[in-house]
Design an enzyme around this catalytic site. Structure first.
Site, PDB file in Angstrom:
ATOM      1  N   GLY A 161      41.994  72.003  14.400  1.00  0.00           N
ATOM      2  CA  GLY A 161      41.556  70.716  14.962  1.00  0.00           C
ATOM      3  C   GLY A 161      40.730  69.970  13.930  1.00  0.00           C
ATOM      4  O   GLY A 161      39.511  70.142  13.852  1.00  0.00           O
ATOM      5  N   THR A 162      41.413  69.155  13.111  1.00  0.00           N
ATOM      6  CA  THR A 162      40.731  68.467  12.010  1.00  0.00           C
ATOM      7  C   THR A 162      40.414  67.043  12.430  1.00  0.00           C
ATOM      8  O   THR A 162      41.097  66.092  12.047  1.00  0.00           O
ATOM      9  CB  THR A 162      41.633  68.492  10.749  1.00  0.00           C
ATOM     10  N   GLY A 163      39.375  66.918  13.267  1.00  0.00           N
ATOM     11  CA  GLY A 163      38.899  65.592  13.643  1.00  0.00           C
ATOM     12  C   GLY A 163      37.597  65.332  12.916  1.00  0.00           C
ATOM     13  O   GLY A 163      37.456  65.660  11.727  1.00  0.00           O
ATOM     14  N   ALA A 164      36.616  64.732  13.624  1.00  0.00           N
ATOM     15  CA  ALA A 164      35.343  64.404  12.995  1.00  0.00           C
ATOM     16  C   ALA A 164      34.615  65.688  12.561  1.00  0.00           C
ATOM     17  O   ALA A 164      34.213  65.827  11.402  1.00  0.00           O
ATOM     18  CB  ALA A 164      34.488  63.592  13.967  1.00  0.00           C
ATOM     19  N   GLY A 171      35.761  69.022  12.561  1.00  0.00           N
ATOM     20  CA  GLY A 171      36.578  69.895  11.717  1.00  0.00           C
ATOM     21  C   GLY A 171      36.748  69.311  10.322  1.00  0.00           C
ATOM     22  O   GLY A 171      36.672  70.029   9.313  1.00  0.00           O
ATOM     23  N   ASN A 195      30.618  71.264  22.029  1.00  0.00           N
ATOM     24  CA  ASN A 195      29.520  71.068  22.968  1.00  0.00           C
ATOM     25  C   ASN A 195      29.887  71.647  24.326  1.00  0.00           C
ATOM     26  O   ASN A 195      31.063  71.848  24.634  1.00  0.00           O
ATOM     27  CB  ASN A 195      29.234  69.576  23.136  1.00  0.00           C
ATOM     28  N   LYS A 212      21.151  72.294  23.935  1.00  0.00           N
ATOM     29  CA  LYS A 212      21.944  71.163  23.389  1.00  0.00           C
ATOM     30  C   LYS A 212      22.324  70.203  24.514  1.00  0.00           C
ATOM     31  O   LYS A 212      22.414  68.991  24.312  1.00  0.00           O
ATOM     32  CB  LYS A 212      23.184  71.697  22.673  1.00  0.00           C
ATOM     33  N   ASN A 232      23.092  66.105  25.235  1.00  0.00           N
ATOM     34  CA  ASN A 232      24.459  65.625  25.514  1.00  0.00           C
ATOM     35  C   ASN A 232      24.632  65.101  26.940  1.00  0.00           C
ATOM     36  O   ASN A 232      25.377  64.130  27.142  1.00  0.00           O
ATOM     37  CB  ASN A 232      25.500  66.719  25.230  1.00  0.00           C
ATOM     38  N   SER A 275      30.380  61.432  20.819  1.00  0.00           N
ATOM     39  CA  SER A 275      31.836  61.642  20.744  1.00  0.00           C
ATOM     40  C   SER A 275      32.518  61.274  22.071  1.00  0.00           C
ATOM     41  O   SER A 275      33.676  60.862  22.077  1.00  0.00           O
ATOM     42  CB  SER A 275      32.153  63.081  20.355  1.00  0.00           C
TER      43      SER A 275
HETATM   44  N1  LIG Z   1      31.352  64.132  16.695  1.00  0.00           N
HETATM   45  C1  LIG Z   1      30.146  64.661  16.698  1.00  0.00           C
HETATM   46  O1  LIG Z   1      29.224  64.128  16.033  1.00  0.00           O
HETATM   47  C2  LIG Z   1      29.839  65.912  17.455  1.00  0.00           C
HETATM   48  C3  LIG Z   1      30.826  66.540  18.207  1.00  0.00           C
HETATM   49  N2  LIG Z   1      30.524  67.735  18.822  1.00  0.00           N
HETATM   50  C4  LIG Z   1      31.556  68.450  19.572  1.00  0.00           C
HETATM   51  O2  LIG Z   1      32.551  68.895  18.640  1.00  0.00           O
HETATM   52  C5  LIG Z   1      33.837  68.974  19.287  1.00  0.00           C
HETATM   53  C6  LIG Z   1      34.861  68.172  18.471  1.00  0.00           C
HETATM   54  O3  LIG Z   1      34.476  66.809  18.508  1.00  0.00           O
HETATM   55  P1  LIG Z   1      35.002  65.712  17.477  1.00  0.00           P
HETATM   56  O4  LIG Z   1      35.222  66.301  16.163  1.00  0.00           O
HETATM   57  O5  LIG Z   1      34.079  64.555  17.616  1.00  0.00           O
HETATM   58  O6  LIG Z   1      36.424  65.368  18.123  1.00  0.00           O
HETATM   59  P2  LIG Z   1      37.675  64.588  17.489  1.00  0.00           P
HETATM   60  O7  LIG Z   1      38.403  63.984  18.613  1.00  0.00           O
HETATM   61  O8  LIG Z   1      37.227  63.720  16.360  1.00  0.00           O
HETATM   62  O9  LIG Z   1      38.537  65.757  16.852  1.00  0.00           O
HETATM   63  C7  LIG Z   1      39.311  66.675  17.591  1.00  0.00           C
HETATM   64  C8  LIG Z   1      40.474  67.044  16.714  1.00  0.00           C
HETATM   65  O10 LIG Z   1      41.163  68.164  17.238  1.00  0.00           O
HETATM   66  C9  LIG Z   1      42.551  67.919  17.110  1.00  0.00           C
HETATM   67  N3  LIG Z   1      43.277  68.785  18.040  1.00  0.00           N
HETATM   68  C10 LIG Z   1      43.099  68.923  19.363  1.00  0.00           C
HETATM   69  N4  LIG Z   1      43.961  69.835  19.857  1.00  0.00           N
HETATM   70  C11 LIG Z   1      44.679  70.275  18.802  1.00  0.00           C
HETATM   71  C12 LIG Z   1      45.754  71.206  18.670  1.00  0.00           C
HETATM   72  N5  LIG Z   1      46.231  71.879  19.718  1.00  0.00           N
HETATM   73  N6  LIG Z   1      46.269  71.419  17.436  1.00  0.00           N
HETATM   74  C13 LIG Z   1      45.806  70.753  16.373  1.00  0.00           C
HETATM   75  N7  LIG Z   1      44.796  69.849  16.438  1.00  0.00           N
HETATM   76  C14 LIG Z   1      44.244  69.612  17.639  1.00  0.00           C
HETATM   77  C15 LIG Z   1      42.690  66.445  17.419  1.00  0.00           C
HETATM   78  O11 LIG Z   1      43.962  65.960  16.999  1.00  0.00           O
HETATM   79  P3  LIG Z   1      44.558  64.557  17.559  1.00  0.00           P
HETATM   80  O12 LIG Z   1      43.997  63.512  16.658  1.00  0.00           O
HETATM   81  O13 LIG Z   1      46.020  64.705  17.440  1.00  0.00           O
HETATM   82  O14 LIG Z   1      44.083  64.419  18.977  1.00  0.00           O
HETATM   83  C16 LIG Z   1      41.519  65.909  16.602  1.00  0.00           C
HETATM   84  O15 LIG Z   1      41.876  65.753  15.253  1.00  0.00           O
HETATM   85  C17 LIG Z   1      33.615  68.465  20.711  1.00  0.00           C
HETATM   86  O16 LIG Z   1      33.407  69.560  21.577  1.00  0.00           O
HETATM   87  C18 LIG Z   1      32.324  67.619  20.589  1.00  0.00           C
HETATM   88  O17 LIG Z   1      31.633  67.522  21.810  1.00  0.00           O
HETATM   89  C19 LIG Z   1      29.300  68.331  18.690  1.00  0.00           C
HETATM   90  C20 LIG Z   1      28.313  67.738  17.967  1.00  0.00           C
HETATM   91  C21 LIG Z   1      28.472  66.460  17.332  1.00  0.00           C
HETATM   92  C1  LIG Z   2      22.601  65.489  19.427  1.00  0.00           C
HETATM   93  C2  LIG Z   2      23.489  65.007  18.332  1.00  0.00           C
HETATM   94  C3  LIG Z   2      23.628  63.520  18.331  1.00  0.00           C
HETATM   95  C4  LIG Z   2      22.819  65.263  17.001  1.00  0.00           C
HETATM   96  O1  LIG Z   2      22.059  66.369  17.011  1.00  0.00           O
HETATM   97  C5  LIG Z   2      24.782  65.740  18.459  1.00  0.00           C
HETATM   98  O2  LIG Z   2      24.887  66.792  17.864  1.00  0.00           O
HETATM   99  C6  LIG Z   2      25.880  65.351  19.380  1.00  0.00           C
HETATM  100  O3  LIG Z   2      26.345  64.207  19.383  1.00  0.00           O
HETATM  101  O4  LIG Z   2      26.350  66.233  20.122  1.00  0.00           O
END
Ligand SMILES: NC(=O)C1=CN([C@@H]2O[C@H](COP(=O)(O)OP(=O)(O)OC[C@H]3O[C@@H](n4cnc5c(N)ncnc54)[C@H](OP(=O)(O)O)[C@@H]3O)[C@@H](O)[C@H]2O)C=CC1
Ligand SMILES: CC(C)(CO)C(=O)C(=O)O
Length: 317
Positions: A14-17, A19, A110, A198, A202, A268
Site C-alpha cells: 500500500g504505497t500511499g502517503a 507507505g 490508525n 493516538k 484522531n 487523512s
Molecule cells: N496520512 C497521514 O498523515 C497519517 C495516516 N495514518 C494512517 O495510515 C494509514 C494509511 O493512510 P494514508 O497513507 O494517508 O492513506 P492513502 O490513501 O494515502 O494510502 C493508502 C494506499 O494503500 C493502497 N492500497 C490499498 N489497498 C491496497 C491493496 N490491496 N493493494 C495495493 N495497494 C493498496 C492505496 O492504493 P489506491 O491508490 O489504489 O487506493 C493507497 O496507495 C491509515 O490507517 C491512516 O489513518 C496515520 C498517521 C498519519
Molecule cells: C496526530 C497526527 C496529525 C500527527 O501526530 C497524525 O499522526 C495523524 O494524522 O494521524
C-alpha cells in the site's frame, strides 16, 4: 533476514502517503525497498516517487522497485502496511505472498484493534506488530506526496511466534530501521494503550475535519469547534481509562497545544472524504465505542460524531 541481504529487505504493502513517505526515506537510507501499488502502479513505475517535505526538502526516488502484484515481490523480511484499515481484507493475501519465512508485519494504521482482525487471517509464523505514525503526509497526485510535519513511528509487538526477549528484539530492530532512515521511533510496551492515546487526537480531528469541512487551524481558532474537540478528547480519555489504560496527566491539553503549533493540516479522513473513498469509521470510531461500552463507559459525543460520519460516508460513494 533473507540470506543475501546485509540489511533486512523491506516491502511496502500500500504505497500511499504513509507507505510512500516511509518507503522513500528507507530506500534513501540504503534499504532494499519493494513497493506494492494499485491505481498508481503505471505512474510510479514510469516517474518514480516524490516526497515534497517541509522537513527534509524535496526527495525523489526515480527508480522504484514497483509491483502491481504481491506474488511478483521478492520475499521481504519486514512488511510495512500502508493501506487504509478499510482495505485490510484485501491486503492479507498480499502479505502472505510477499512475506519471507518468519517475516515481521508492521501495521502503520490508525485505530483500535486493527491488528486483531488481520491476525485471524495471517499464518502463525508471521510476527505482527503495530506502528503508530506521528506524521502529517498526504498524496497530491500519483506518486506525489507532501510531508508537512513530524515523522515518528512508535512500535509495539502484537502477536506471533516469539517469546518476550525475542519480541523486544524485533521491536528494537523495527525501531532501528527507522532510526537509520533519520526517523524517530520508540518501543511501546502496551500497544493497546498507545492506540487509545493516538485516538485522543484522531477521534476529534479526523471526524470534525469532514463534518465541518475544516482543517486544523480553523478548527482550533473557533470557540465552538474547539469546545467540540475538547469534549471529544475528554471522552476518549475516559474510554481509555475505563479499559484500564492510564494516559499521561494532561495528555489532551498537551495535544491541543501541539496541534496549535502544527502547520494547518487536513487529516487523512478528510482526503478520503474528498476523494470519495470509504472512511476509516470502524477502526477510529465503532471499535473504540464498542470497547469502551463493554468496559462500562459510554462516549455520547463520540457516538454522535460517528453516526453523523456514517451518514456522510454512505452518501459519499
Ligand atoms: N496520512 C497521514 O498523515 C497519517 C495516516 N495514518 C494512517 O495510515 C494509514 C494509511 O493512510 P494514508 O497513507 O494517508 O492513506 P492513502 O490513501 O494515502 O494510502 C493508502 C494506499 O494503500 C493502497 N492500497 C490499498 N489497498 C491496497 C491493496 N490491496 N493493494 C495495493 N495497494 C493498496 C492505496 O492504493 P489506491 O491508490 O489504489 O487506493 C493507497 O496507495 C491509515 O490507517 C491512516 O489513518 C496515520 C498517521 C498519519
Ligand atoms: C496526530 C497526527 C496529525 C500527527 O501526530 C497524525 O499522526 C495523524 O494524522 O494521524
Amino acid at each position: 533476514m533473507s540470506e543475501s541481504a546485509i540489511k533486512p529487505r523491506i516491502g511496502i504493502i500500500g504505497t500511499g502517503a504513509i507507505g510512500g513517505f516511509y518507503g522513500v526515506m528507507l530506500a534513501r537510507a540504503g534499504f532494499d525497498v519493494h513497493f506494492l501499488l494499485r491505481s498508481e502502479f503505471d505512474a510510479v513505475s514510469r516517474d518514480g516517487l516524490t516526497v515534497d517535505s517541509q522537513v527534509h526538502g524535496l526527495l525523489k526516488l526515480d527508480k522504484v522497485q514497483a509491483y502491481a502484484c504481491a506474488a511478483d515481490m521478492p520475499p521481504c523480511d519486514w512488511l510495512l502496511i500502508g493501506a487504509k484499515t478499510t482495505g485490510n481484507g484485501g491486503v492479507a493475501s498480499a502479505i502472505v505472498q510477499a512475506a519471507a519465512p518468519g517475516a515481521k508485519v508492521l501495521l502503520l494504521q490508525n485505530g483500535l484493534g486493527v491488528e486483531d482482525a488481520l491476525r485471524a487471517v495471517l499464518p502463525d509464523a508471521l510476527h505482527l506488530l503495530g506502528g503508530l505514525c506521528f506524521v502529517c503526509v498526504h498524496r497530491t497526485g500519483p506518486g506525489q506526496i507532501t510531508h508537512q510535519a513530524f515523522g515518528a513511528v512508535n512500535i509495539g509487538y502484537h502477536s506471533g511466534p516469539a517469546d518476550a526477549p525475542t519480541r523486544n528484539h524485533w521491536v528494537e530492530q523495527g525501531a532501528s530501521l527507522f532510526h537509520q532512515a533519520g526517523i524517530d521511533s520508540v518501543a511501546m510496551d502496551n500497544l493497546d494503550l498507545a492506540r487509545w492515546q493516538k485516538l485522543v487526537w484522531n477521534v476529534p480531528y479526523n471526524g470534525l475535519s469532514v463534518l465541518l469541512n475544516a482543517s486544523t487551524t480553523p478548527l482550533m481558532a473557533d470557540a465552538d469547534s474547539r469546545a467540540l474537540i475538547q469534549g471529544l478528547m475528554a471522552e476518549v480519555v475516559q474510554g481509555a481509562q475505563a479499559c484500564g489504560h492510564v494516559l499521561p496527566e494532561g495528555y489532551a491539553e498537551h495535544l491541543l497545544k501541539v496541534t496549535g503549533h502544527m502547520p494547518d493540516y487536513r487529516p487523512s479522513m478528510y482526503h478520503d472524504f474528498t476523494e470519495r473513498r470509504p472512511l476509516e469509521l470502524d477502526a477510529i470510531y465503532a471499535r473504540p465505542l464498542a470497547t469502551a461500552l463493554a468496559a462500562g463507559c459510554d462516549m455520547p459525543k463520540v457516538r454522535a460524531l460517528y453516526h453523523a460520519l456514517a451518514f456522510i460516508d454512505r452518501n459519499n460513494r
